[in-house]
Design a protein around this motif. Structure first.
Motif, PDB file in Angstrom:
ATOM      1  N   PHE A  52       0.796  -1.369  -0.035  1.00  0.00           N
ATOM      2  CA  PHE A  52      -0.006   0.065  -0.051  1.00  0.00           C
ATOM      3  C   PHE A  52       0.979   1.424  -0.034  1.00  0.00           C
ATOM      4  CE2 PHE A  52      -2.140   3.270   2.298  1.00  0.00           C
ATOM      5  CZ  PHE A  52      -3.521   3.376   1.243  1.00  0.00           C
ATOM      6  N   GLN A  53       1.925   1.337   0.931  1.00  0.00           N
ATOM      7  CA  GLN A  53       2.736   2.495   0.899  1.00  0.00           C
ATOM      8  C   GLN A  53       3.678   2.598  -0.353  1.00  0.00           C
ATOM      9  OE1 GLN A  53       5.001   1.713   4.462  1.00  0.00           O
ATOM     10  NE2 GLN A  53       3.342   2.131   5.756  1.00  0.00           N
ATOM     11  N   ALA A  54       3.890   1.601  -0.895  1.00  0.00           N
ATOM     12  CA  ALA A  54       4.657   1.620  -2.282  1.00  0.00           C
ATOM     13  C   ALA A  54       4.011   2.218  -3.389  1.00  0.00           C
ATOM     14  CB  ALA A  54       5.275   0.322  -2.787  1.00  0.00           C
ATOM     15  N   ALA A  55       2.530   1.875  -3.391  1.00  0.00           N
ATOM     16  CA  ALA A  55       1.529   2.151  -4.602  1.00  0.00           C
ATOM     17  C   ALA A  55       1.198   3.616  -4.234  1.00  0.00           C
ATOM     18  CB  ALA A  55       0.105   1.283  -3.971  1.00  0.00           C
ATOM     19  N   VAL A  56       1.019   4.000  -3.149  1.00  0.00           N
ATOM     20  CA  VAL A  56       1.049   5.665  -2.710  1.00  0.00           C
ATOM     21  C   VAL A  56       2.107   6.358  -3.390  1.00  0.00           C
ATOM     22  CG1 VAL A  56       0.593   7.321  -0.894  1.00  0.00           C
ATOM     23  CG2 VAL A  56      -0.811   5.128  -0.713  1.00  0.00           C
ATOM     24  N   LYS A  57       3.272   5.761  -2.799  1.00  0.00           N
ATOM     25  CA  LYS A  57       4.400   6.430  -3.407  1.00  0.00           C
ATOM     26  C   LYS A  57       4.745   6.549  -4.992  1.00  0.00           C
ATOM     27  CE  LYS A  57       9.668   6.275  -2.793  1.00  0.00           C
ATOM     28  NZ  LYS A  57      10.685   5.639  -2.141  1.00  0.00           N
ATOM     29  N   LEU A  58       4.124   5.398  -5.484  1.00  0.00           N
ATOM     30  CA  LEU A  58       4.158   5.585  -6.925  1.00  0.00           C
ATOM     31  C   LEU A  58       3.274   6.545  -7.555  1.00  0.00           C
ATOM     32  CD1 LEU A  58       4.287   1.671  -7.655  1.00  0.00           C
ATOM     33  CD2 LEU A  58       6.112   3.390  -8.285  1.00  0.00           C
ATOM     34  N   SER A  59       1.900   6.555  -6.827  1.00  0.00           N
ATOM     35  CA  SER A  59       0.943   7.429  -7.263  1.00  0.00           C
ATOM     36  C   SER A  59       1.389   9.106  -7.258  1.00  0.00           C
ATOM     37  CB  SER A  59      -0.392   7.350  -6.651  1.00  0.00           C
ATOM     38  OG  SER A  59      -0.388   7.869  -5.149  1.00  0.00           O
ATOM     39  N   LYS A  60       2.135   9.283  -6.035  1.00  0.00           N
ATOM     40  CA  LYS A  60       2.773  10.725  -6.044  1.00  0.00           C
ATOM     41  C   LYS A  60       3.790  11.058  -7.055  1.00  0.00           C
ATOM     42  CE  LYS A  60       1.563  11.057  -1.220  1.00  0.00           C
ATOM     43  NZ  LYS A  60       2.039  11.327   0.285  1.00  0.00           N
ATOM     44  N   ALA A  61       4.335  10.048  -7.719  1.00  0.00           N
ATOM     45  CA  ALA A  61       5.131  10.242  -8.808  1.00  0.00           C
ATOM     46  C   ALA A  61       4.649  10.490 -10.187  1.00  0.00           C
ATOM     47  CB  ALA A  61       6.320   9.032  -8.457  1.00  0.00           C
ATOM     48  N   THR A  62       3.441  10.295 -10.050  1.00  0.00           N
ATOM     49  CA  THR A  62       2.743  10.214 -11.507  1.00  0.00           C
ATOM     50  C   THR A  62       1.842  11.643 -11.553  1.00  0.00           C
ATOM     51  OG1 THR A  62       1.112   8.619 -10.975  1.00  0.00           O
ATOM     52  CG2 THR A  62       3.044   7.681 -11.817  1.00  0.00           C
ATOM     53  N   LYS A  63       1.377  11.982 -12.656  1.00  0.00           N
ATOM     54  CA  LYS A  63       0.618  13.143 -12.818  1.00  0.00           C
ATOM     55  C   LYS A  63      -0.552  12.572 -13.629  1.00  0.00           C
ATOM     56  CE  LYS A  63       3.222  16.118 -11.159  1.00  0.00           C
ATOM     57  NZ  LYS A  63       3.092  16.024  -9.712  1.00  0.00           N
ATOM     58  N   PRO A  64      -1.988  12.712 -13.036  1.00  0.00           N
ATOM     59  CA  PRO A  64      -2.097  13.348 -11.790  1.00  0.00           C
ATOM     60  C   PRO A  64      -1.880  12.261 -10.650  1.00  0.00           C
ATOM     61  CG  PRO A  64      -4.310  12.812 -12.695  1.00  0.00           C
ATOM     62  CD  PRO A  64      -3.155  12.496 -14.089  1.00  0.00           C
ATOM     63  N   SER A  65      -1.529  12.830  -9.827  1.00  0.00           N
ATOM     64  CA  SER A  65      -1.065  12.232  -8.328  1.00  0.00           C
ATOM     65  C   SER A  65      -2.264  11.708  -7.503  1.00  0.00           C
ATOM     66  CB  SER A  65      -0.245  12.986  -7.687  1.00  0.00           C
ATOM     67  OG  SER A  65      -0.943  14.239  -7.061  1.00  0.00           O
ATOM     68  N   LEU A  66      -3.090  10.769  -8.344  1.00  0.00           N
ATOM     69  CA  LEU A  66      -4.190  10.020  -7.579  1.00  0.00           C
ATOM     70  C   LEU A  66      -3.806   8.623  -7.763  1.00  0.00           C
ATOM     71  CD1 LEU A  66      -7.184  11.614  -9.632  1.00  0.00           C
ATOM     72  CD2 LEU A  66      -6.393  12.259  -7.184  1.00  0.00           C
ATOM     73  N   LEU A  67      -4.113   8.025  -6.691  1.00  0.00           N
ATOM     74  CA  LEU A  67      -4.082   6.620  -6.567  1.00  0.00           C
ATOM     75  C   LEU A  67      -4.891   5.700  -7.311  1.00  0.00           C
ATOM     76  CD1 LEU A  67      -2.506   4.045  -5.015  1.00  0.00           C
ATOM     77  CD2 LEU A  67      -4.574   4.144  -3.459  1.00  0.00           C
ATOM     78  N   ARG A  68      -4.138   4.833  -8.275  1.00  0.00           N
ATOM     79  CA  ARG A  68      -5.204   4.022  -9.162  1.00  0.00           C
ATOM     80  C   ARG A  68      -4.920   2.470  -9.157  1.00  0.00           C
ATOM     81  NH1 ARG A  68      -4.481   7.363 -14.725  1.00  0.00           N
ATOM     82  NH2 ARG A  68      -2.338   7.826 -13.364  1.00  0.00           N
ATOM     83  N   GLY A  69      -5.426   1.699  -9.641  1.00  0.00           N
ATOM     84  CA  GLY A  69      -5.462   0.366  -9.664  1.00  0.00           C
ATOM     85  C   GLY A  69      -3.922  -0.191 -10.026  1.00  0.00           C
ATOM     86  N   GLY A  70      -3.441   0.433 -11.151  1.00  0.00           N
ATOM     87  CA  GLY A  70      -2.396   0.314 -11.669  1.00  0.00           C
ATOM     88  C   GLY A  70      -1.134   0.667 -10.892  1.00  0.00           C
ATOM     89  N   HIS A  71      -1.248   1.439  -9.866  1.00  0.00           N
ATOM     90  CA  HIS A  71      -0.261   1.511  -8.966  1.00  0.00           C
ATOM     91  C   HIS A  71      -0.087   0.480  -8.193  1.00  0.00           C
ATOM     92  CE1 HIS A  71      -1.244   6.200 -10.022  1.00  0.00           C
ATOM     93  NE2 HIS A  71      -0.061   5.718 -10.157  1.00  0.00           N
ATOM     94  N   VAL A  72      -1.032  -0.291  -7.515  1.00  0.00           N
ATOM     95  CA  VAL A  72      -1.051  -1.568  -6.819  1.00  0.00           C
ATOM     96  C   VAL A  72      -0.563  -2.708  -7.651  1.00  0.00           C
ATOM     97  CG1 VAL A  72      -2.557  -3.080  -5.538  1.00  0.00           C
ATOM     98  CG2 VAL A  72      -3.275  -0.617  -5.473  1.00  0.00           C
ATOM     99  N   VAL A  73      -0.788  -2.455  -8.702  1.00  0.00           N
ATOM    100  CA  VAL A  73      -0.330  -3.575  -9.696  1.00  0.00           C
ATOM    101  C   VAL A  73       1.332  -3.574  -9.685  1.00  0.00           C
ATOM    102  CG1 VAL A  73      -0.054  -4.776 -11.929  1.00  0.00           C
ATOM    103  CG2 VAL A  73      -2.495  -3.877 -11.026  1.00  0.00           C
ATOM    104  N   ALA A  74       1.683  -2.445  -9.962  1.00  0.00           N
ATOM    105  CA  ALA A  74       3.186  -2.083  -9.984  1.00  0.00           C
ATOM    106  C   ALA A  74       3.975  -2.284  -8.541  1.00  0.00           C
ATOM    107  CB  ALA A  74       3.611  -0.495 -10.580  1.00  0.00           C
ATOM    108  N   ALA A  75       3.040  -1.964  -7.373  1.00  0.00           N
ATOM    109  CA  ALA A  75       3.732  -2.076  -6.153  1.00  0.00           C
ATOM    110  C   ALA A  75       4.014  -3.548  -5.732  1.00  0.00           C
ATOM    111  CB  ALA A  75       2.902  -1.277  -5.074  1.00  0.00           C
ATOM    112  N   VAL A  76       2.859  -4.321  -6.151  1.00  0.00           N
ATOM    113  CA  VAL A  76       3.050  -5.822  -5.870  1.00  0.00           C
ATOM    114  C   VAL A  76       4.112  -6.691  -6.427  1.00  0.00           C
ATOM    115  CG1 VAL A  76       0.514  -6.019  -4.981  1.00  0.00           C
ATOM    116  CG2 VAL A  76       1.079  -6.843  -7.263  1.00  0.00           C
ATOM    117  N   CYS A  77       4.363  -6.145  -7.871  1.00  0.00           N
ATOM    118  CA  CYS A  77       5.114  -6.546  -8.636  1.00  0.00           C
ATOM    119  C   CYS A  77       6.710  -6.406  -7.947  1.00  0.00           C
ATOM    120  CB  CYS A  77       5.174  -6.191  -9.959  1.00  0.00           C
ATOM    121  SG  CYS A  77       3.889  -6.511 -10.957  1.00  0.00           S
TER     122      CYS A  77
END
Length: 165
Positions: free
Chosen positions: A108-133
């Motif tokens: 979860f923390q990795a997904a939030v961190k990834l979301s903050k690094a993308t524009k717009p900085s909104l948490l989305r499902g793809g961030h969770v996928v990338a984080a679990v990988c």
């Protein structure tokens, strides 16, 4: 972050965490872990988690089956046999503070961190996928391996799905 975006992020986080709790309860687990976060992410309205899997020709429903098999195999390894017709566990009432396993918190923390690094900085499902990988071990890694999905390739597909938006 503007207020409407902040509200959208809060709604997404609430949906993700509530969905992960429901997935864990469905499986009879006390706390949600990375696999439950990913299963929950498939249901998020942005659709990026599903699209990441579909880019690889994979079906999110197959991931659920692979998780169930990984759980069953782990229990069998320690001598616990679970019948195929065990069914779903009745869910306890949801609500209150969201808790997760330590690996679930890491994802979860990795997904939030990834979301903050993308524009717009909104948490989305793809961030969770990338984080679990990013996890080399555990149920998600075993389930993806069973499906013939390389984590690095899935993470790239997640980044592409996020960029499509």
């Amino acid at each position: 972050m503007k207020l409407p975006r902040a509200l959208q992020d809060v709604r997404t986080i609430e949906a993700l965490l509530t969905g992960a709790e429901a997935e864990a309860q469905r499986a009879g687990d006390d706390l949600p872990g990375p696999e439950h976060l990913l299963l929950s992410a498939f249901g998020l309205p942005d659709g990026t988690a599903r699209r990441a899997f579909e880019r690889l020709g994979a079906d999110p429903a197959d991931f659920r089956a692979a998780v169930e098999t990984a759980h069953r195999q782990a229990l069998q390894y320690v001598g616990v046999t679970v019948p195929d017709n065990a069914g779903e566990f009745p869910p306890p009432p949801l609500g209150g503070v969201h808790r997760m396993t330590a690996p679930g918190q890491e994802v979860f923390q990795a997904a939030v961190k990834l979301s903050k690094a993308t524009k717009p900085s909104l948490l989305r499902g793809g961030h969770v996928v990338a984080a679990v990988c990013g996890q080399e071990h555990g149920t998600v890694a075993r389930a993806l391996t069973a499906l013939g999905i390389e984590r690095s390739v899935l993470a790239a597909a997640a980044r592409e799905a996020l960029a499509d938006r």
